[in-house]
Design a protein around this motif. Structure first.
Motif, PDB file in Angstrom:
ATOM      1  N   LEU A 288      92.275  28.690  67.780  1.00  0.00           N
ATOM      2  CA  LEU A 288      91.405  27.765  68.484  1.00  0.00           C
ATOM      3  C   LEU A 288      90.213  27.278  67.801  1.00  0.00           C
ATOM      4  CD1 LEU A 288      91.749  29.791  72.004  1.00  0.00           C
ATOM      5  CD2 LEU A 288      92.912  27.805  71.285  1.00  0.00           C
ATOM      6  N   GLN A 289      89.864  28.228  67.006  1.00  0.00           N
ATOM      7  CA  GLN A 289      88.541  27.735  66.152  1.00  0.00           C
ATOM      8  C   GLN A 289      88.972  26.417  65.311  1.00  0.00           C
ATOM      9  OE1 GLN A 289      86.842  30.758  63.695  1.00  0.00           O
ATOM     10  NE2 GLN A 289      85.179  29.571  63.404  1.00  0.00           N
ATOM     11  N   ALA A 290      90.176  26.631  64.582  1.00  0.00           N
ATOM     12  CA  ALA A 290      90.701  25.380  63.799  1.00  0.00           C
ATOM     13  C   ALA A 290      90.933  24.149  64.642  1.00  0.00           C
ATOM     14  CB  ALA A 290      91.701  25.814  62.999  1.00  0.00           C
ATOM     15  N   LEU A 291      91.552  24.493  65.611  1.00  0.00           N
ATOM     16  CA  LEU A 291      92.054  23.361  66.671  1.00  0.00           C
ATOM     17  C   LEU A 291      90.730  22.787  67.085  1.00  0.00           C
ATOM     18  CD1 LEU A 291      94.453  22.380  67.984  1.00  0.00           C
ATOM     19  CD2 LEU A 291      94.308  23.895  70.020  1.00  0.00           C
ATOM     20  N   GLU A 292      89.617  23.505  67.514  1.00  0.00           N
ATOM     21  CA  GLU A 292      88.417  22.880  68.019  1.00  0.00           C
ATOM     22  C   GLU A 292      87.919  21.791  66.890  1.00  0.00           C
ATOM     23  OE1 GLU A 292      84.281  24.260  70.299  1.00  0.00           O
ATOM     24  OE2 GLU A 292      85.245  25.565  68.500  1.00  0.00           O
ATOM     25  N   GLN A 293      87.873  22.465  65.507  1.00  0.00           N
ATOM     26  CA  GLN A 293      87.231  21.482  64.622  1.00  0.00           C
ATOM     27  C   GLN A 293      87.938  20.417  64.329  1.00  0.00           C
ATOM     28  OE1 GLN A 293      84.652  22.304  62.809  1.00  0.00           O
ATOM     29  NE2 GLN A 293      85.186  20.417  61.177  1.00  0.00           N
ATOM     30  N   THR A 294      89.468  20.399  64.592  1.00  0.00           N
ATOM     31  CA  THR A 294      90.100  19.211  64.393  1.00  0.00           C
ATOM     32  C   THR A 294      89.903  18.144  65.599  1.00  0.00           C
ATOM     33  OG1 THR A 294      91.859  20.290  63.335  1.00  0.00           O
ATOM     34  CG2 THR A 294      92.513  18.156  64.481  1.00  0.00           C
ATOM     35  N   ILE A 295      89.666  18.774  66.745  1.00  0.00           N
ATOM     36  CA  ILE A 295      89.580  17.904  68.001  1.00  0.00           C
ATOM     37  C   ILE A 295      88.011  17.119  67.807  1.00  0.00           C
ATOM     38  CG2 ILE A 295      89.233  17.845  70.525  1.00  0.00           C
ATOM     39  CD1 ILE A 295      91.517  20.181  70.338  1.00  0.00           C
ATOM     40  N   ARG A 296      87.214  18.063  67.847  1.00  0.00           N
ATOM     41  CA  ARG A 296      85.796  17.685  68.079  1.00  0.00           C
ATOM     42  C   ARG A 296      85.241  16.784  66.695  1.00  0.00           C
ATOM     43  NH1 ARG A 296      85.845  17.759  73.110  1.00  0.00           N
ATOM     44  NH2 ARG A 296      86.103  19.771  74.140  1.00  0.00           N
ATOM     45  N   THR A 297      85.970  16.983  65.649  1.00  0.00           N
ATOM     46  CA  THR A 297      85.286  16.088  64.464  1.00  0.00           C
ATOM     47  C   THR A 297      85.671  14.689  64.891  1.00  0.00           C
ATOM     48  OG1 THR A 297      85.786  17.890  63.037  1.00  0.00           O
ATOM     49  CG2 THR A 297      85.751  15.700  62.111  1.00  0.00           C
ATOM     50  N   VAL A 298      86.810  14.343  65.551  1.00  0.00           N
ATOM     51  CA  VAL A 298      87.049  13.014  65.701  1.00  0.00           C
ATOM     52  C   VAL A 298      86.664  12.385  67.267  1.00  0.00           C
ATOM     53  CG1 VAL A 298      89.094  11.345  65.972  1.00  0.00           C
ATOM     54  CG2 VAL A 298      89.121  13.144  64.338  1.00  0.00           C
ATOM     55  N   ASN A 299      86.597  13.528  68.196  1.00  0.00           N
ATOM     56  CA  ASN A 299      86.609  12.903  69.526  1.00  0.00           C
ATOM     57  C   ASN A 299      85.539  14.117  70.287  1.00  0.00           C
ATOM     58  OD1 ASN A 299      86.181  12.245  72.194  1.00  0.00           O
ATOM     59  ND2 ASN A 299      88.368  11.377  72.301  1.00  0.00           N
ATOM     60  N   PRO A 300      84.271  14.279  70.088  1.00  0.00           N
ATOM     61  CA  PRO A 300      83.583  15.058  70.675  1.00  0.00           C
ATOM     62  C   PRO A 300      83.595  15.291  72.172  1.00  0.00           C
ATOM     63  CG  PRO A 300      82.347  14.196  69.106  1.00  0.00           C
ATOM     64  CD  PRO A 300      83.354  13.193  69.393  1.00  0.00           C
ATOM     65  N   SER A 301      83.846  14.165  72.889  1.00  0.00           N
ATOM     66  CA  SER A 301      83.704  14.142  74.402  1.00  0.00           C
ATOM     67  C   SER A 301      85.005  14.385  75.002  1.00  0.00           C
ATOM     68  CB  SER A 301      83.297  12.969  74.579  1.00  0.00           C
ATOM     69  OG  SER A 301      84.050  11.804  74.255  1.00  0.00           O
ATOM     70  N   VAL A 302      86.339  14.448  74.406  1.00  0.00           N
ATOM     71  CA  VAL A 302      87.296  14.448  74.988  1.00  0.00           C
ATOM     72  C   VAL A 302      87.453  15.819  75.750  1.00  0.00           C
ATOM     73  CG1 VAL A 302      88.514  15.676  73.016  1.00  0.00           C
ATOM     74  CG2 VAL A 302      90.132  14.278  74.613  1.00  0.00           C
ATOM     75  N   PHE A 303      87.980  15.642  77.161  1.00  0.00           N
ATOM     76  CA  PHE A 303      88.258  16.978  77.860  1.00  0.00           C
ATOM     77  C   PHE A 303      89.324  17.846  77.216  1.00  0.00           C
ATOM     78  CE2 PHE A 303      86.571  13.906  80.867  1.00  0.00           C
ATOM     79  CZ  PHE A 303      85.264  14.251  81.023  1.00  0.00           C
ATOM     80  N   TRP A 304      88.965  19.104  77.062  1.00  0.00           N
ATOM     81  CA  TRP A 304      89.972  20.089  76.529  1.00  0.00           C
ATOM     82  C   TRP A 304      90.273  21.047  77.389  1.00  0.00           C
ATOM     83  CZ3 TRP A 304      88.419  23.752  71.739  1.00  0.00           C
ATOM     84  CH2 TRP A 304      89.616  24.315  71.348  1.00  0.00           C
ATOM     85  N   MET A 305      91.623  21.493  77.823  1.00  0.00           N
ATOM     86  CA  MET A 305      91.990  22.613  78.620  1.00  0.00           C
ATOM     87  C   MET A 305      93.051  23.411  77.565  1.00  0.00           C
ATOM     88  SD  MET A 305      94.606  22.701  81.979  1.00  0.00           S
ATOM     89  CE  MET A 305      96.093  22.663  80.869  1.00  0.00           C
ATOM     90  N   VAL A 306      92.637  24.624  77.773  1.00  0.00           N
ATOM     91  CA  VAL A 306      93.348  25.667  77.244  1.00  0.00           C
ATOM     92  C   VAL A 306      94.016  26.767  78.160  1.00  0.00           C
ATOM     93  CG1 VAL A 306      93.386  27.681  75.312  1.00  0.00           C
ATOM     94  CG2 VAL A 306      92.164  25.534  75.019  1.00  0.00           C
ATOM     95  N   ASP A 307      95.361  27.010  78.055  1.00  0.00           N
ATOM     96  CA  ASP A 307      96.158  27.551  78.995  1.00  0.00           C
ATOM     97  C   ASP A 307      95.795  29.046  78.585  1.00  0.00           C
ATOM     98  OD1 ASP A 307      98.038  29.372  80.135  1.00  0.00           O
ATOM     99  OD2 ASP A 307      99.765  27.814  80.383  1.00  0.00           O
ATOM    100  N   CYS A 308      95.158  29.982  79.128  1.00  0.00           N
ATOM    101  CA  CYS A 308      95.042  31.407  78.488  1.00  0.00           C
ATOM    102  C   CYS A 308      95.631  32.559  79.191  1.00  0.00           C
ATOM    103  CB  CYS A 308      93.416  31.570  78.742  1.00  0.00           C
ATOM    104  SG  CYS A 308      92.438  30.680  77.603  1.00  0.00           S
TER     105      CYS A 308
END
Length: 756
Positions: A172-192
């Motif tokens: 999740l940490q690496a995934l967050e880095q990939t997502i937020r580097t390009v789009n800080p405001s996109v809504f992100w849901m994680v099925d836990c």
């Protein structure tokens, strides 16, 4: 081992659901009895209920590390998913630019609830974004390059902490880095859902906006769950009404469910003497199970890498065995597992394993074995013992190499049908001489067939293909390297001749039977049919006709391959009609709908095209024209998958007599001549089932049963199996072929007090 019905259940399907922890069940029951108040009420009983709710909420915040984020109680994960997606899309819709094309991203291995919910709310809200699946690699890891390339115009991205089929977890940490580097405001849901109790969570230290959880996946009752919503993330109530949960989720709260959930949280928060095993202990359990599986089934393939999977899930496939066979085998030993995909009468695969790029046979044969953190060492030890017994049972049936003596093994005599996906492989054995012939061998069955040959001490006189297959490679060479002087389909060059209804055919001998070859081109130029001729009478009679993909159940084989010819098929159909009888059993190379075998009589009743040809009502030119239309339909249906024939008519279905256990008991008393047929496989009996049925006819021997007892189709037969699914399929197959007095036990012996 003891008798089957005395065995305790070993439940290894925890990813589907879990039993309610005893302490959690007690808490729920006490709450229902003594603290049943409505939390919205201001009297003492209501305040007591509200205290339970807020206490449970506080512990949920501790367990997942929610910080200032909100915890809203729900009915389960599906509601949490809807809440998240609805909230995100309602907010995103306010800021849409008509000149832009937006996307909604989800992991290709997500639970189906996620993409289906995205599509639903995307359409209902009129967002009209493109819904795209994020590819995964062979280990199940999301493609970060794909995310980086598509996240800029994404309104929402949905990913999974832990996969429910494979146990694969995402970084999740690496995934967050990939997502937020390009789009800080996109809504992100994680099925836990599958992460709770199996992976450390500290959600407040991430930018995850929404995270659904479910209680019944971790020893709480069904009907209780919760969703995390990051502080500041937009929220739209999914359920409006009385304003409960501060107006965020209406409906009277499930207090007894929350009381049970609180107990689960207490166990997760304990540092010692917890009901839940440590992570290290769970890894030990996985090692014990995986090593036992490898010893019991040496050819086993695990469908995921243990390095990036939680230790509580094992997903595997055993070459030569379908997931249904292994599930039934384990169920006979009172071990509960599940397939990697939904079971149905049609060919199904695991979309998760398909997305990971695994071979089709692994996807089709996948078994998921999953346990929870409350599993004990005693249960794992007993499970390992029973797995070994399962392997011994397969050895007893000559389906797996095992050190049984020859006298302990059931001697084969007659026809056995094997299936891989929709493809069929046939083994015919003359029990008296131990001579055998294999028709249309499949690569996935090589080891299994070799084991049977060695175990039964068979003399294989030929391994034959009915044609060059487009959908798979023949494994004939792997089975017959000791047989020389054969053509490309395995037919020996040294043959004799037989005459049947004026046709002079090449033949070979298989014990007391002749195997004759009949050229039947059409599906391919080299297509042939093989006839097993019974020589016990003065004149040879056809016992079986292996027609390849000339005539399938409900269909004719395709004729739009490069080597196909509809005109040649027309002539071949007339030859088969001329040389056989209306009731001759036809054994095709494919069975896409679990109908096992057929006859010309049965097919003409539902296949107008075939009927018109055989009755002389359709000219060659008209057949070629109509066949091209049918073949185009097959192309449209199959997509990228090669289908050698597809049903041109609806699957046959018959009104069957369905019995409850009580009705069956009374019926058998009133009709003592009724035959009770158990259609479980022989290895299920080897797991200490009492054999108190009139006959055992497993599905692999159903066609053999039809041939042996087809002269008395009016006798009443009632079929029984474990769950009622196999008995229903078999009963419908028999009814379609003219057995007129067929019934089955609805729900199987699992729901009945029958001899086991």
């Amino acid at each position: 081992m003891t008798e089957q019905n005395a065995l305790s259940q070993i439940y290894l399907d925890a990813n589907a659901t879990t039993p309610v922890l005893e302490k959690a069940a007690d808490a729920a029951l006490i709450t229902m009895r003594t603290m049943f108040g409505n939390p919205s009420s201001s009297h003492i009983t209501g305040l007591q209920a509200k205290q339970i709710m807020e206490r449970t909420r506080g512990k949920a915040q501790q367990v997942i590390g929610s910080g200032q984020g909100h915890i809203i109680f729900t009915s389960g994960a599906t509601e949490g998913i809807q809440t998240a997606i609805l909230s995100a899309l309602c907010e995103a819709k306010k800021h849409l630019d008509d000149n832009k094309q937006y996307t909604l991203l989800y992991g290709a291995t997500e639970h189906k609830a996620v993409p289906e919910s995205l599509r639903h709310w995307n359409k209902v809200l009129g967002v009209n974004a493109e819904v795209k699946a994020i590819p995964v690699d062979r280990t199940g890891k999301l493609d970060h390059e794909f995310i980086a390339a598509h996240i800029e115009n994404a309104l929402m991205i949905c990913t999974m902490a832990v996969n429910n089929e494979t146990g694969v977890y995402q970084d999740l940490q690496a995934l967050e880095q990939t997502i937020r580097t390009v789009n800080p405001s996109v809504f992100w849901m994680v099925d836990c859902v599958q992460a709770l109790g199996k992976r450390a969570l500290n959600i407040a230290h991430t930018s995850i906006d929404y995270a659904p959880f479910s209680g019944h996946k971790l020893y709480a009752p069904k009907g209780i769950g919760f969703v995390y919503i990051r502080e500041g993330a937009p929220f739209t109530p999914f359920i409006a009404g009385g304003g409960q949960e501060g107006g965020l989720r209406s409906g009277t709260e499930n207090i007894h469910g929350m009381a049970a959930l609180e107990v689960i949280f207490d166990e997760l928060l304990k540092t010692d003497n917890a009901a839940f095993a440590s992570f290290e202990q769970l890894q030990t359990y996985r090692t014990q199970l995986s090593e036992t599986l490898k010893q019991a089934f040496p050819t086993i393939t695990f469908n995921h890498d243990f390095e990036n999977s939680v230790p509580t899930t094992l997903n595997f496939a055993i070459p030569g065995f379908s997931s249904k066979e292994i599930m039934d085998l384990f169920d006979a030993a009172n071990i509960r597992v599940s397939s990697g995909s939904a079971c149905s009468s049609k060919v199904t695969r695991s979309f998760v394993l398909d997305a990971m790029g695994l071979p089709a046979w692994q996807s089709e044969s996948a078994i998921r074995m999953s346990f929870g953190p409350a599993t004990t060492q005693q249960e794992i030890t007993e499970a390992c013992d029973r797995i070994k017994h399962c392997a011994q049972a397969l050895g007893h049936s000559c389906l797996l190499q095992h050190n049984n003596t020859v006298s302990e093994k059931e001697a084969l005599d007659g026809l056995v049908q094997f299936k891989v996906g929709g493809a069929c492989c046939w083994l015919f054995v003359d029990g008296a001489s131990k001579s055998a012939v294999i028709i249309d061998p499949l690569a996935e069955l090589v080891d299994r067939l070799k084991t049977i040959i060695q175990c039964q001490q068979l003399n294989v006189v030929a391994v034959l293909d009915t044609h060059g297959h487009a959908d798979h490679e023949s494994s004939r060479i792997e089975l017959v390297n000791q047989l020389d002087n054969c053509d490309h389909l395995g037919w020996p060059k040294a043959t004799k001749s037989v005459t049947l209804k004026g046709h002079h055919l090449d033949s070979i001998q298989c014990g007391d039977f002749d195997i004759a070859k009949l050229p039947t081109p059409g599906h391919t130029q080299d297509s042939v049919s093989y006839l097993i001729l019974d020589k016990s009478n003065d004149s040879e009679e056809i016992k079986y006709l292996f027609c390849g993909d000339l005539i399938l159940m409900g269909a004719l084989g395709r004729t739009n391959f490069a080597t196909s010819s509809a005109a040649a098929m027309y002539e071949s159909l007339l030859i088969v009609k001329n040389i056989s009888d209306q009731g001759t059993i036809l054994c095709p190379s494919h069975d896409y709908n679990n109908e096992f075998a057929t006859t010309i009589e049965a097919e003409c009743k539902r296949n107008t095209l075939l009927n018109d040809v055989l009755k002389g009502q359709l000219s060659l030119a008209s057949f070629v024209e109509q066949k091209s239309i049918v073949d185009q339909q097959i192309n449209d249906e199959s997509g990228s998958e090669i289908l050698c024939g597809a049903s041109v008519c609806s699957k046959a279905s018959f009104e069957l007599k369905e019995f409850s256990a009580r009705d069956l008991e009374q019926h058998l008393l009133q009709h003592p001549t009724t035959a009770l047929i158990d259609i479980r496989e022989p290895h299920e009996y080897a797991l200490h089932h009492a054999q108190q049925f009139d006959q055992n006819v497993p599905l692999t021997r159903l066609v053999d049963f039809i041939a042996r007892f087809g002269q008395d189709k009016s006798k009443e037969l009632i079929l029984v199996c474990r769950s009622g699914s196999r008995s229903q399929v078999a009963a419908q197959a028999l009814a379609r072929l003219g057995f007129s007095n067929i019934g089955h036990l609805k729900g199987g012996y699992a729901l009945a007090d029958l001899p086991r």
